[in-house]
Design an enzyme around this catalytic site. Structure first.
Site, short mmCIF file in Angstrom:
data_model
loop_
_atom_site.label_atom_id
_atom_site.label_comp_id
_atom_site.label_asym_id
_atom_site.label_seq_id
_atom_site.Cartn_x
_atom_site.Cartn_y
_atom_site.Cartn_z
N SER A 163 -18.13 20.38 41.32
CA SER A 163 -19.30 21.10 40.82
C SER A 163 -18.90 22.53 40.54
CB SER A 163 -20.42 21.08 41.86
OG SER A 163 -21.47 21.96 41.50
N TYR B 271 -23.85 21.37 50.47
CA TYR B 271 -23.44 20.79 49.19
C TYR B 271 -22.31 21.60 48.56
CZ TYR B 271 -23.59 19.30 44.30
OH TYR B 271 -23.24 18.84 43.05
#
Length: 247
Positions: free
Chosen positions: A138, A151
Protein backbone atom coordinates in the site's frame (compact mmCIF):
# COMPACT_ATOMS: atom_id res chain seq x y z
CA UNK A 1 6.27 -11.71 -15.51
CA UNK A 2 4.55 -13.39 -18.43
CA UNK A 3 1.11 -11.96 -19.21
CA UNK A 4 -0.48 -15.11 -20.60
CA UNK A 5 -0.24 -18.87 -20.31
CA UNK A 6 -0.02 -18.80 -16.51
CA UNK A 7 -1.95 -20.47 -13.73
CA UNK A 8 -2.45 -17.70 -11.17
CA UNK A 9 -3.65 -17.90 -7.57
CA UNK A 10 -5.12 -14.65 -6.18
CA UNK A 11 -6.11 -14.34 -2.53
CA UNK A 12 -8.91 -11.93 -1.70
CA UNK A 13 -10.31 -12.64 -5.15
CA UNK A 14 -13.94 -12.17 -4.19
CA UNK A 15 -13.99 -8.38 -4.38
CA UNK A 16 -12.10 -5.19 -5.12
CA UNK A 17 -8.59 -5.26 -6.53
CA UNK A 18 -8.33 -9.05 -6.28
CA UNK A 19 -11.50 -9.63 -8.28
CA UNK A 20 -10.55 -7.15 -11.00
CA UNK A 21 -7.02 -8.57 -11.33
CA UNK A 22 -8.53 -12.04 -11.62
CA UNK A 23 -10.87 -10.99 -14.41
CA UNK A 24 -8.19 -9.09 -16.32
CA UNK A 25 -5.62 -11.87 -16.12
CA UNK A 26 -8.21 -14.46 -17.08
CA UNK A 27 -9.18 -12.33 -20.07
CA UNK A 28 -5.57 -12.52 -21.27
CA UNK A 29 -5.72 -16.32 -21.43
CA UNK A 30 -4.57 -17.29 -17.96
CA UNK A 31 -6.09 -19.89 -15.69
CA UNK A 32 -7.01 -18.08 -12.46
CA UNK A 33 -7.81 -19.50 -9.02
CA UNK A 34 -9.49 -17.07 -6.63
CA UNK A 35 -9.34 -17.72 -2.91
CA UNK A 36 -11.09 -16.10 0.03
CA UNK A 37 -13.37 -16.67 2.98
CA UNK A 38 -16.72 -16.19 1.24
CA UNK A 39 -17.75 -18.85 -1.26
CA UNK A 40 -20.61 -16.71 -2.63
CA UNK A 41 -18.28 -13.80 -3.47
CA UNK A 42 -15.78 -16.12 -5.14
CA UNK A 43 -18.53 -17.71 -7.22
CA UNK A 44 -19.62 -14.25 -8.37
CA UNK A 45 -16.07 -13.58 -9.55
CA UNK A 46 -15.82 -16.73 -11.66
CA UNK A 47 -19.43 -16.83 -12.93
CA UNK A 48 -19.60 -17.52 -16.66
CA UNK A 49 -15.83 -17.66 -17.06
CA UNK A 50 -13.71 -20.45 -18.48
CA UNK A 51 -10.43 -21.34 -16.77
CA UNK A 52 -11.49 -19.77 -13.46
CA UNK A 53 -11.77 -21.67 -10.18
CA UNK A 54 -12.83 -20.77 -6.64
CA UNK A 55 -11.37 -22.24 -3.45
CA UNK A 56 -12.34 -21.17 0.06
CA UNK A 57 -9.42 -20.16 2.28
CA UNK A 58 -9.31 -18.76 5.81
CA UNK A 59 -6.08 -16.79 5.57
CA UNK A 60 -6.00 -16.37 9.38
CA UNK A 61 -5.72 -20.14 10.01
CA UNK A 62 -2.21 -21.61 9.55
CA UNK A 63 -3.55 -25.17 9.43
CA UNK A 64 -6.05 -24.17 6.74
CA UNK A 65 -3.26 -22.52 4.72
CA UNK A 66 -1.17 -25.70 4.78
CA UNK A 67 -4.14 -27.83 3.67
CA UNK A 68 -5.11 -25.27 1.03
CA UNK A 69 -1.60 -25.21 -0.46
CA UNK A 70 -1.57 -29.00 -0.78
CA UNK A 71 -5.01 -28.96 -2.38
CA UNK A 72 -4.26 -26.23 -4.88
CA UNK A 73 -1.01 -27.74 -6.16
CA UNK A 74 -2.68 -31.14 -6.46
CA UNK A 75 -5.65 -29.77 -8.38
CA UNK A 76 -3.63 -27.19 -10.34
CA UNK A 77 -0.07 -28.51 -10.74
CA UNK A 78 0.67 -25.83 -13.37
CA UNK A 79 0.33 -23.10 -10.73
CA UNK A 80 3.19 -20.66 -11.29
CA UNK A 81 2.01 -17.26 -10.03
CA UNK A 82 0.89 -16.29 -6.52
CA UNK A 83 -0.72 -12.89 -5.87
CA UNK A 84 -0.97 -12.20 -2.13
CA UNK A 85 -3.80 -9.67 -2.17
CA UNK A 86 -6.10 -10.51 0.77
CA UNK A 87 -6.17 -7.85 3.46
CA UNK A 88 -8.26 -5.98 6.00
CA UNK A 89 -8.14 -2.36 7.17
CA UNK A 90 -9.59 -1.21 10.48
CA UNK A 91 -9.54 2.08 12.32
CA UNK A 92 -7.97 2.07 15.78
CA UNK A 93 -7.81 4.50 18.69
CA UNK A 94 -4.39 4.33 20.37
CA UNK A 95 -5.09 6.94 23.03
CA UNK A 96 -5.90 4.45 25.77
CA UNK A 97 -5.85 0.80 26.75
CA UNK A 98 -8.11 -1.12 24.39
CA UNK A 99 -9.16 -4.48 23.05
CA UNK A 100 -6.39 -5.53 20.64
CA UNK A 101 -8.53 -7.84 18.54
CA UNK A 102 -8.53 -5.53 15.49
CA UNK A 103 -4.75 -5.11 15.63
CA UNK A 104 -4.12 -8.83 16.05
CA UNK A 105 -6.50 -9.82 13.24
CA UNK A 106 -4.93 -7.23 10.95
CA UNK A 107 -1.43 -8.59 11.59
CA UNK A 108 -2.61 -12.18 11.09
CA UNK A 109 -4.44 -11.45 7.84
CA UNK A 110 -2.17 -8.86 6.24
CA UNK A 111 1.26 -10.11 7.30
CA UNK A 112 1.27 -13.65 8.66
CA UNK A 113 -1.19 -14.83 6.00
CA UNK A 114 0.99 -13.88 3.02
CA UNK A 115 4.15 -15.12 4.77
CA UNK A 116 2.56 -18.49 5.56
CA UNK A 117 1.05 -18.96 2.09
CA UNK A 118 4.27 -17.94 0.36
CA UNK A 119 6.21 -20.39 2.51
CA UNK A 120 3.76 -23.19 1.74
CA UNK A 121 4.03 -22.64 -2.04
CA UNK A 122 7.67 -21.59 -2.55
CA UNK A 123 9.01 -25.09 -3.26
CA UNK A 124 6.29 -25.73 -5.83
CA UNK A 125 6.66 -22.35 -7.53
CA UNK A 126 10.43 -22.71 -7.74
CA UNK A 127 9.91 -25.76 -9.93
CA UNK A 128 7.59 -24.04 -12.39
CA UNK A 129 8.57 -21.99 -15.46
CA UNK A 130 7.99 -18.23 -15.37
CA UNK A 131 7.19 -18.36 -11.66
CA UNK A 132 6.28 -15.14 -9.88
CA UNK A 133 5.04 -13.89 -6.50
CA UNK A 134 3.20 -10.58 -6.31
CA UNK A 135 2.73 -9.05 -2.85
CA UNK A 136 0.16 -6.28 -2.51
CA UNK A 137 1.30 -3.60 -0.08
CA UNK A 138 0.00 0.00 0.00
CA UNK A 139 1.04 3.60 -0.37
CA UNK A 140 0.43 3.73 3.39
CA UNK A 141 3.49 1.52 3.84
CA UNK A 142 5.52 4.66 3.12
CA UNK A 143 3.44 7.44 4.70
CA UNK A 144 1.06 6.28 7.45
CA UNK A 145 -2.58 7.22 7.90
CA UNK A 146 -2.80 7.73 11.65
CA UNK A 147 -6.31 6.30 11.97
CA UNK A 148 -5.20 2.87 10.70
CA UNK A 149 -1.87 2.31 12.47
CA UNK A 150 -1.68 -1.47 12.41
CA UNK A 151 -2.75 -1.64 8.78
CA UNK A 152 0.05 0.79 7.86
CA UNK A 153 2.55 -1.24 9.87
CA UNK A 154 1.60 -4.53 8.19
CA UNK A 155 1.98 -2.99 4.75
CA UNK A 156 5.36 -1.51 5.66
CA UNK A 157 6.36 -4.98 6.83
CA UNK A 158 5.14 -6.55 3.59
CA UNK A 159 7.27 -4.06 1.65
CA UNK A 160 10.36 -4.97 3.67
CA UNK A 161 9.60 -8.68 3.50
CA UNK A 162 9.21 -8.46 -0.27
CA UNK A 163 12.59 -6.81 -0.70
CA UNK A 164 14.25 -9.66 1.23
CA UNK A 165 12.19 -12.31 -0.56
CA UNK A 166 13.19 -10.91 -3.95
CA UNK A 167 16.89 -11.12 -3.07
CA UNK A 168 16.68 -14.65 -1.69
CA UNK A 169 14.64 -15.97 -4.63
CA UNK A 170 16.66 -14.17 -7.30
CA UNK A 171 16.99 -16.38 -10.35
CA UNK A 172 14.29 -18.79 -9.14
CA UNK A 173 11.05 -16.85 -8.70
CA UNK A 174 10.32 -13.29 -9.84
CA UNK A 175 9.09 -11.18 -6.88
CA UNK A 176 6.98 -8.08 -7.50
CA UNK A 177 5.35 -5.58 -5.18
CA UNK A 178 2.07 -3.86 -6.04
CA UNK A 179 1.51 -0.75 -3.92
CA UNK A 180 -1.94 0.81 -4.48
CA UNK A 181 -2.96 4.33 -3.51
CA UNK A 182 -6.43 4.93 -2.04
CA UNK A 183 -8.71 3.06 -4.46
CA UNK A 184 -12.50 2.89 -4.60
CA UNK A 185 -13.04 -0.65 -3.27
CA UNK A 186 -14.97 -2.29 -0.44
CA UNK A 187 -11.90 -2.39 1.83
CA UNK A 188 -13.59 -0.04 4.33
CA UNK A 189 -17.23 1.06 4.65
CA UNK A 190 -18.15 3.68 2.05
CA UNK A 191 -14.78 3.51 0.31
CA UNK A 192 -16.13 2.27 -3.03
CA UNK A 193 -17.78 5.65 -3.66
CA UNK A 194 -15.47 7.92 -1.67
CA UNK A 195 -14.64 11.14 -3.45
CA UNK A 196 -10.94 11.63 -4.17
CA UNK A 197 -10.12 7.93 -4.21
CA UNK A 198 -8.89 6.42 -7.49
CA UNK A 199 -11.67 4.67 -9.44
CA UNK A 200 -11.04 0.94 -9.47
CA UNK A 201 -11.22 0.55 -13.26
CA UNK A 202 -8.69 3.34 -13.79
CA UNK A 203 -6.38 1.79 -11.23
CA UNK A 204 -6.54 -1.66 -12.82
CA UNK A 205 -6.02 -0.22 -16.32
CA UNK A 206 -2.80 1.45 -15.19
CA UNK A 207 -1.66 -1.59 -13.22
CA UNK A 208 -2.09 -3.93 -16.19
CA UNK A 209 -0.15 -1.53 -18.41
CA UNK A 210 2.70 -1.60 -15.91
CA UNK A 211 2.64 -5.41 -15.76
CA UNK A 212 3.06 -5.44 -19.55
CA UNK A 213 6.33 -3.52 -19.41
CA UNK A 214 9.48 -5.47 -20.24
CA UNK A 215 11.07 -6.16 -17.91
CA UNK A 216 8.25 -6.10 -15.38
CA UNK A 217 8.97 -3.40 -12.77
CA UNK A 218 9.93 -4.73 -9.34
CA UNK A 219 7.34 -2.34 -7.93
CA UNK A 220 4.03 -1.76 -9.69
CA UNK A 221 3.32 1.89 -8.89
CA UNK A 222 0.54 3.84 -10.55
CA UNK A 223 1.26 7.53 -10.95
CA UNK A 224 -1.03 8.55 -8.10
CA UNK A 225 0.82 6.53 -5.45
CA UNK A 226 4.13 8.25 -6.18
CA UNK A 227 3.18 11.08 -3.80
CA UNK A 228 3.44 8.59 -0.92
CA UNK A 229 6.04 6.15 -2.27
CA UNK A 230 8.74 8.74 -2.88
CA UNK A 231 7.91 11.26 -0.16
CA UNK A 232 10.80 10.36 2.11
CA UNK A 233 13.32 10.04 -0.74
CA UNK A 234 12.34 13.47 -2.06
CA UNK A 235 12.40 15.18 1.34
CA UNK A 236 8.60 15.60 1.41
CA UNK A 237 7.68 13.14 4.17
CA UNK A 238 6.44 15.70 6.71
CA UNK A 239 4.46 17.51 4.05
CA UNK A 240 2.89 14.29 2.72
CA UNK A 241 2.12 13.12 6.26
CA UNK A 242 0.36 16.39 7.09
CA UNK A 243 -1.64 16.44 3.85
CA UNK A 244 -2.68 12.80 4.19
CA UNK A 245 -3.77 13.13 7.79
CA UNK A 246 -5.48 16.49 7.37
CA UNK A 247 -7.80 14.92 4.80
Amino acid sequence: MEMTGNTILITGGGSGIGRELALRFNGLGNTVIVAGRRRDALEETIAGRDRMHAVVLDIEDPTAITAFAKQVVTEHPALNVLINNAGIMRREDLTGTRNLRDAEETITTNLLGPIRLTDALTDHLAGRPNAAIVNVSSGLAFVPLTGTPTYNATKAAIHSYTVSLRKQLDGRIEVIELAPPAVQTELTPGQSTREGYMPLDEFIDEVMALFRREPTPQEILVERVGFLRWAERDGRFDQAFDILNTH
